[in-house]
Design a protein around this motif. Structure first.
Motif, mmCIF file in Angstrom:
data_model
loop_
_atom_site.group_PDB
_atom_site.id
_atom_site.type_symbol
_atom_site.label_atom_id
_atom_site.label_comp_id
_atom_site.label_asym_id
_atom_site.label_seq_id
_atom_site.Cartn_x
_atom_site.Cartn_y
_atom_site.Cartn_z
ATOM 1 N N THR A 1 0.834 -1.199 0.000
ATOM 2 C CA THR A 1 0.000 0.000 0.000
ATOM 3 C C THR A 1 0.871 1.254 0.000
ATOM 4 O O THR A 1 0.642 2.185 -0.779
ATOM 5 C CB THR A 1 -0.945 0.004 1.216
ATOM 6 O OG1 THR A 1 -1.740 -1.191 1.183
ATOM 7 C CG2 THR A 1 -1.851 1.224 1.214
ATOM 8 N N ARG A 2 1.880 1.275 0.845
ATOM 9 C CA ARG A 2 2.790 2.420 0.929
ATOM 10 C C ARG A 2 3.523 2.645 -0.399
ATOM 11 O O ARG A 2 3.718 3.777 -0.836
ATOM 12 C CB ARG A 2 3.788 2.201 2.071
ATOM 13 C CG ARG A 2 4.299 3.446 2.687
ATOM 14 C CD ARG A 2 5.123 3.254 3.959
ATOM 15 N NE ARG A 2 5.765 1.975 4.134
ATOM 16 C CZ ARG A 2 5.384 1.050 5.010
ATOM 17 N NH1 ARG A 2 4.355 1.260 5.793
ATOM 18 N NH2 ARG A 2 6.044 -0.081 5.121
ATOM 19 N N LEU B 1 0.933 4.315 -2.837
ATOM 20 C CA LEU B 1 0.126 5.437 -2.366
ATOM 21 C C LEU B 1 0.469 6.761 -3.051
ATOM 22 O O LEU B 1 -0.432 7.530 -3.401
ATOM 23 C CB LEU B 1 0.265 5.582 -0.851
ATOM 24 C CG LEU B 1 -0.923 6.139 -0.105
ATOM 25 C CD1 LEU B 1 -2.209 5.428 -0.476
ATOM 26 C CD2 LEU B 1 -0.685 6.067 1.383
ATOM 27 N N SER B 2 1.737 7.038 -3.280
ATOM 28 C CA SER B 2 2.120 8.298 -3.931
ATOM 29 C C SER B 2 1.512 8.398 -5.326
ATOM 30 O O SER B 2 0.957 9.429 -5.704
ATOM 31 C CB SER B 2 3.638 8.420 -4.022
ATOM 32 O OG SER B 2 4.191 8.571 -2.746
ATOM 33 N N ARG C 1 -2.212 9.006 -5.079
ATOM 34 C CA ARG C 1 -2.530 10.392 -4.721
ATOM 35 C C ARG C 1 -2.399 11.309 -5.929
ATOM 36 O O ARG C 1 -3.192 12.228 -6.111
ATOM 37 C CB ARG C 1 -1.620 10.872 -3.593
ATOM 38 C CG ARG C 1 -2.008 10.314 -2.253
ATOM 39 C CD ARG C 1 -1.135 10.887 -1.166
ATOM 40 N NE ARG C 1 -1.559 10.403 0.125
ATOM 41 C CZ ARG C 1 -0.745 10.199 1.138
ATOM 42 N NH1 ARG C 1 0.552 10.433 1.014
ATOM 43 N NH2 ARG C 1 -1.208 9.758 2.281
ATOM 44 N N VAL D 1 -8.306 1.421 -2.357
ATOM 45 C CA VAL D 1 -7.521 0.367 -1.716
ATOM 46 C C VAL D 1 -8.521 -0.539 -1.022
ATOM 47 O O VAL D 1 -9.312 -0.095 -0.183
ATOM 48 C CB VAL D 1 -6.524 0.915 -0.685
ATOM 49 C CG1 VAL D 1 -5.786 -0.217 0.018
ATOM 50 C CG2 VAL D 1 -5.533 1.867 -1.357
#
Length: 62
Positions: free
Chosen positions: A39-40, A43-44, A47, A54
């Motif tokens: 996920t991390r 995520l960028s 965004r 998610v």
């Protein structure tokens, strides 16, 4: 729209008394930390897209 579906999982079969310390750690690593890492990592980008989803899927065995 970007969509991330976290659906990885597995279970431990057998008697708890025969489980090594490593086996539950590996399960926790997969179910918690690997989900968070993936996920991390995305995520960028999500965004930047302005709209994303998610979805974390589990089972009663997980």
């Amino acid at each position: 729209m970007d969509v991330l579906v976290n659906n990885a999982g597995r279970t431990q079969v057998g008697a708890f008394t025969e489980t090594t310390d490593r086996e539950p750690r590996d399960l926790f690593e997969l179910h918690v930390f690997d989900t968070a890492r993936l996920t991390r990592a995305l995520l960028s980008r999500m965004r930047e897209q302005g709209h994303a989803l998610v979805e974390n899927i589990s089972s009663i065995g997980g």
